[in-house]
Design a protein around this motif. Structure first.
Motif, mmCIF file in Angstrom:
data_model
loop_
_atom_site.group_PDB
_atom_site.id
_atom_site.type_symbol
_atom_site.label_atom_id
_atom_site.label_comp_id
_atom_site.label_asym_id
_atom_site.label_seq_id
_atom_site.Cartn_x
_atom_site.Cartn_y
_atom_site.Cartn_z
ATOM 1 N N ARG A 165 3.523 9.845 7.555
ATOM 2 C CA ARG A 165 4.734 10.306 6.882
ATOM 3 C C ARG A 165 5.603 9.159 6.373
ATOM 4 O O ARG A 165 6.477 9.355 5.533
ATOM 5 N N LEU A 166 5.359 7.939 6.893
ATOM 6 C CA LEU A 166 6.095 6.789 6.377
ATOM 7 C C LEU A 166 5.800 6.552 4.895
ATOM 8 O O LEU A 166 6.594 5.923 4.189
ATOM 9 N N PHE A 167 4.655 7.068 4.415
ATOM 10 C CA PHE A 167 4.246 6.850 3.029
ATOM 11 C C PHE A 167 4.635 8.026 2.129
ATOM 12 O O PHE A 167 4.282 8.046 0.959
ATOM 13 N N GLY A 168 5.360 9.020 2.688
ATOM 14 C CA GLY A 168 5.801 10.154 1.897
ATOM 15 C C GLY A 168 5.120 11.439 2.329
ATOM 16 O O GLY A 168 4.178 11.440 3.143
ATOM 17 N N ALA A 169 5.598 12.544 1.755
ATOM 18 C CA ALA A 169 5.064 13.862 2.127
ATOM 19 C C ALA A 169 3.688 14.113 1.526
ATOM 20 O O ALA A 169 2.917 14.935 2.022
ATOM 21 N N VAL A 170 3.380 13.395 0.444
ATOM 22 C CA VAL A 170 2.103 13.590 -0.247
ATOM 23 C C VAL A 170 1.240 12.346 -0.048
ATOM 24 O O VAL A 170 1.744 11.215 -0.092
ATOM 25 N N ARG A 171 -0.066 12.574 0.134
ATOM 26 C CA ARG A 171 -0.987 11.443 0.317
ATOM 27 C C ARG A 171 -0.930 10.548 -0.924
ATOM 28 O O ARG A 171 -1.148 11.000 -2.043
ATOM 29 N N PRO A 172 -0.664 9.256 -0.750
ATOM 30 C CA PRO A 172 -0.555 8.372 -1.913
ATOM 31 C C PRO A 172 -1.914 8.094 -2.544
ATOM 32 O O PRO A 172 -2.957 8.140 -1.869
ATOM 33 N N ALA A 173 -1.900 7.803 -3.822
ATOM 34 C CA ALA A 173 -3.135 7.393 -4.491
ATOM 35 C C ALA A 173 -3.517 6.009 -3.985
ATOM 36 O O ALA A 173 -2.667 5.109 -3.936
ATOM 37 N N PRO A 174 -4.774 5.783 -3.589
ATOM 38 C CA PRO A 174 -5.180 4.485 -3.043
ATOM 39 C C PRO A 174 -4.836 3.314 -3.943
ATOM 40 O O PRO A 174 -4.441 2.246 -3.464
ATOM 41 N N GLU A 175 -4.989 3.504 -5.254
ATOM 42 C CA GLU A 175 -4.773 2.371 -6.170
ATOM 43 C C GLU A 175 -3.318 1.921 -6.224
ATOM 44 O O GLU A 175 -3.006 0.845 -6.774
#
Length: 619
Positions: free
Chosen positions: A488-498
């Motif tokens: 969750r530290l990276f946001g509610a949505v899974r970030p794009a790897p790139e």
């Protein structure tokens, strides 16, 4: 009592002015100072405004005359007056003038035959008694003697009998060089005689300080001054000047202004302070000098000093004068520790604690010393570190030292340290190093997380700070098995790897692996992609992470090569490192053990990282 003679072969070099300024500064910094005017033909100490007596005062001439008449040394207190209002704290300043400045002064002086006094009237013993009376009556830290110029009987008294140190002022010309040579030779001959008599060949009885004074502040295009400096150094056989005092053009000098008090920020005042440091640096009796010298050798303090300022004094001399001073004993203990003399260091450290010196640094040193004992007193170690951490101004180095001590004996209490005032008062630039130092146990991970939670993502207004805080939080959360929180530290949505950096991609991948039990190959592929474009760093942890990332995308050969490189680096430089196998700091054996487990993973064994074996914790 430390006696310093100010001597010059010729006048006009500012010797008396320098002595007066140094004396006033010593008194203003808490020292007890006696100024003695032995420049009998051209006296002047009592003409300075701050040093002027309220009425005419007898001095050296009257003292000596009375001795010649009675054969008994007079009471020196009748020939000394105090310059009131000069000293600060415990500092005081007295003056023993050349004599009463009336029309009979010259007559009284002319009746004294100094050669006869010494040859037939026990003049040597009179002067020895005078020194004893100075010490008994005034207890001065410093006696500063203004000596007359030239080659005289009085010069010998001032430069060879009375002083512990002689400050030789000179203007760099041929006349001064020729005149100083026999004076310097006589002092060195006295040192050799004393060394033979005492068997002490390591120390001179009289220290010499060479001061180039009244030097023009001009371009030395033809290297005239440089050439003269070299010649003085070679022919008078000294290594370095104590300092240089430049000619100072100011009408204030006509008023005999004491610049060190009246114009303390002037260049002349700064040069007088350098002169003071040079004069006092070998005086082991002066507590301030000893503290300064010891601090310059101890890493926690040495940043305050130039390397040239370090003056190592003999431990036995320090103990002779300061054996019951807890702070001095602590600093000496740290100096001995730097030299590898651990047994002596610990003995002095214990003694400093017994004398109730309880500075945070002393407490940490005491706790550190306990680590080396056979019978570990864990509760005592904790108490000492905890007490040290009650000081909010503790340095980052001291904080790290305290954390390192506790992680070795009570790693399950690391989180408690975060609640101490020292950790609560961390500056913005310190939190990263301190949180990283905590990552040694589950308690330490919790402590690091609590510490990091005090800082907002945008605290410094930069993206870097936010990413760094997130990265540190992520490490702690993954190490604790709190994988969903880490994601969750990276946001509610899974970030794009790139969009992720190499560090964020790897940590996200490990947290996702822990959260759902599946290996996110796209995130690990991002790690390898960024690595190939621009390797992030060259550390064992980095190559350990690469090993897992290569394994996760099926490239076993590169995985094994990466792990081998990580192992080689740790073997060659065996220091603690962060291990991604357990998401904690580990010592070299533990890191190599983790690398061996990763090799098993790469080889197909049914093993999992240690952090995955923890129970998942939810908010």
């Amino acid at each position: 009592m430390y006696t310093v003679t100010f001597y010059s072969f010729k006048g006009g070099v500012g010797r008396t002015l320098a002595l007066a300024n140094v004396g006033v500064e010593l008194a203003r910094t808490g020292r007890r100072v006696l100024l003695v005017d032995f420049d009998l033909e051209a006296p002047g100490l009592d003409t300075f405004g701050m040093l002027r007596p309220s009425e005419k005062q007898p001095g050296i001439v009257e003292y000596t005359s009375n001795f010649l008449e009675s054969g008994v040394a007079p009471d020196v207190r009748n020939y000394v007056y105090e310059a009131h209002g000069v000293g600060r704290e415990d500092g005081r300043l007295w003056v023993m003038p050349s004599g009463m400045s009336d029309h009979q002064y010259g007559h009284r002086l002319s009746r004294i035959d100094w050669a006869t006094l010494y040859r037939e009237r026990k003049g040597f013993l009179m002067m020895e008694d005078l020194k004893i009376q100075w010490e008994a009556s005034f207890r001065p830290d410093y006696v500063l003697i203004d000596s007359r110029t030239g080659h005289t009987d009085i010069g010998g008294i001032c430069t060879r009998q009375l002083p512990d140190s002689v400050v030789l002022f000179f203007f760099p010309n041929e006349q001064n060089l020729t005149g100083l040579k026999p004076i310097v030779a006589a002092i060195r001959a006295e040192n050799k005689r004393w060394s033979r008599a005492t068997g002490n060949a390591d120390t001179d009885r009289i220290s010499l300080h060479f001061i180039m004074s009244n030097v023009p502040d001009l371009d030395d295009e033809q290297e005239i001054l440089a050439g003269l400096q070299d010649r003085f150094r070679q022919e008078l056989e000294y290594d370095n000047l104590g300092c240089v005092i430049h000619r100072y053009d100011s009408l204030s000098l006509l008023r005999q202004s004491l610049f060190i008090a009246e114009r303390p920020k002037s260049r002349l005042a700064r040069e007088y302070r350098l002169l003071l440091d040079a004069i006092t640096e070998r005086n082991v009796q002066d507590r301030a000098v000893v503290v300064r010298a010891l601090q310059s050798t101890v890493p926690a303090f040495s940043w305050r000093f130039d390397s040239s300022e370090s003056q190592r004094l003999k431990p036995e001399d320090i103990l002779k004068y300061h054996g019951r001073d807890g702070e001095v004993l602590y600093l000496l203990a740290m100096d001995l520790k730097q030299r590898g003399l651990h047994e002596q260091s610990e003995m002095l450290l214990n003694r400093s604690i017994e004398l109730d010196f309880r500075s945070p640094q002393a407490l940490l040193a005491q706790a550190e010393a306990r680590l080396r004992t056979d019978n570990l007193e864990r509760s005592s170690i904790w108490d000492e570190v905890w007490q040290a951490f009650q000081v909010s101004e503790l340095s980052e180095d001291d904080l790290r030292k305290g954390i390192e001590i506790i992680r070795q004996v009570l790693p399950d209490r690391l989180d408690e340290l975060v609640e101490a005032p020292a950790c609560k008062a961390l500056a913005d630039y310190q939190w990263f190093a301190i949180s990283n130092a905590l990552l040694w146990s589950e308690a330490g991970l919790n402590g690091a997380l609590a510490l990091l939670s005090r800082y907002g993502e945008d605290q410094s207004g930069t993206v870097f700070a936010g990413e760094t805080i997130r990265n540190q939080k992520c490490l702690a959360l993954i190490g604790l098995g709190r994988f969903s929180e880490a994601l969750r530290l990276f946001g509610a949505v899974r970030p794009a790897p790139e969009l992720l950096t190499v560090h964020d991609a790897f940590n996200y991948a490990m947290a996702e692996w822990g959260a759902n039990g599946e290996i996110p190959s796209d995130m690990f592929s991002r790690v390898i992609e960024v690595h190939k474009e621009a390797p992030s760093n060259d550390t064992p942890n980095y190559y350990q992470c690469l090993g897992i990332a290569f394994w996760a995308i099926g490239r076993s050969k590169e995985a094994l090569e990466s792990i081998e490189r990580a192992q080689t680096q740790v073997t060659e430089k065996p220091t603690p490192h962060f291990s991604c196998w357990r998401y904690m700091n580990v010592n070299p054996p533990g890191f190599l053990k983790d690398c061996a487990a990763i090799r098993q993973l790469i080889s197909g064994a049914d093993v999992k990282p240690l952090f995955l074996q923890k129970q998942t914790r939810l908010l």
